[in-house]
Design a protein around this motif. Structure first.
Motif, PDB file in Angstrom:
ATOM      1  N   VAL A  19      -3.275  -2.138 -11.298  1.00  0.00           N
ATOM      2  CA  VAL A  19      -2.109  -2.229 -10.421  1.00  0.00           C
ATOM      3  C   VAL A  19      -2.400  -1.561  -9.076  1.00  0.00           C
ATOM      4  O   VAL A  19      -2.090  -2.117  -8.008  1.00  0.00           O
ATOM      5  N   VAL A  20      -2.990  -0.397  -9.113  1.00  0.00           N
ATOM      6  CA  VAL A  20      -3.315   0.313  -7.871  1.00  0.00           C
ATOM      7  C   VAL A  20      -4.308  -0.489  -7.039  1.00  0.00           C
ATOM      8  O   VAL A  20      -4.146  -0.620  -5.818  1.00  0.00           O
ATOM      9  N   ALA A  25      -5.555  -3.946  -2.417  1.00  0.00           N
ATOM     10  CA  ALA A  25      -6.122  -5.198  -1.916  1.00  0.00           C
ATOM     11  C   ALA A  25      -5.071  -5.989  -1.139  1.00  0.00           C
ATOM     12  O   ALA A  25      -5.379  -6.586  -0.098  1.00  0.00           O
ATOM     13  N   ALA A  26      -3.827  -5.996  -1.603  1.00  0.00           N
ATOM     14  CA  ALA A  26      -2.757  -6.714  -0.911  1.00  0.00           C
ATOM     15  C   ALA A  26      -2.487  -6.104   0.463  1.00  0.00           C
ATOM     16  O   ALA A  26      -2.292  -6.837   1.445  1.00  0.00           O
ATOM     17  N   VAL A  27      -2.498  -4.793   0.547  1.00  0.00           N
ATOM     18  CA  VAL A  27      -2.286  -4.126   1.836  1.00  0.00           C
ATOM     19  C   VAL A  27      -3.416  -4.478   2.805  1.00  0.00           C
ATOM     20  O   VAL A  27      -3.167  -4.822   3.972  1.00  0.00           O
ATOM     21  N   PHE A  28      -4.651  -4.423   2.344  1.00  0.00           N
ATOM     22  CA  PHE A  28      -5.775  -4.760   3.213  1.00  0.00           C
ATOM     23  C   PHE A  28      -5.758  -6.231   3.606  1.00  0.00           C
ATOM     24  O   PHE A  28      -6.080  -6.581   4.748  1.00  0.00           O
ATOM     25  N   VAL A  33      -4.982 -10.442   7.723  1.00  0.00           N
ATOM     26  CA  VAL A  33      -4.252 -11.628   8.204  1.00  0.00           C
ATOM     27  C   VAL A  33      -3.620 -11.340   9.565  1.00  0.00           C
ATOM     28  O   VAL A  33      -3.689 -12.172  10.482  1.00  0.00           O
ATOM     29  N   VAL A  34      -3.015 -10.179   9.725  1.00  0.00           N
ATOM     30  CA  VAL A  34      -2.422  -9.811  11.012  1.00  0.00           C
ATOM     31  C   VAL A  34      -3.493  -9.765  12.099  1.00  0.00           C
ATOM     32  O   VAL A  34      -3.286 -10.252  13.218  1.00  0.00           O
TER      33      VAL A  34
END
Length: 73
Positions: A19-20, A25-28, A33-34
């Protein structure tokens, strides 16, 4: 002896670790993408500015000041 009892408290399960890692990975991925979107916008703006500069240079080159050949008193 107390150190041996605190070791189980430091252990994490594979589910918690997964989960961590997924959240990290989602934050990075969000930041990547930004950054890609901003890079594309900057490239498009840069292309527009270069085209405007080339048009400006064409206009400046087409105009010639003919007053230099005249003698004004």
């Amino acid at each position: 002896m107390n150190a041996l009892y605190s070791i189980p408290k430091l252990l994490v399960s594979t589910t918690q670790l997964t989960v961590v890692l997924i959240i990290t990975a989602a934050v990075f991925m969000f930041f990547i993408v930004v950054a890609v979107i901003k890079m594309r916008k900057l490239k498009a703006e840069n292309k527009k500015l270069i085209e405007m500069e080339s048009l400006k240079n064409d206009v400046e080159e087409s105009y010639k000041d003919f007053t230099n050949g005249h003698l004004y008193e």
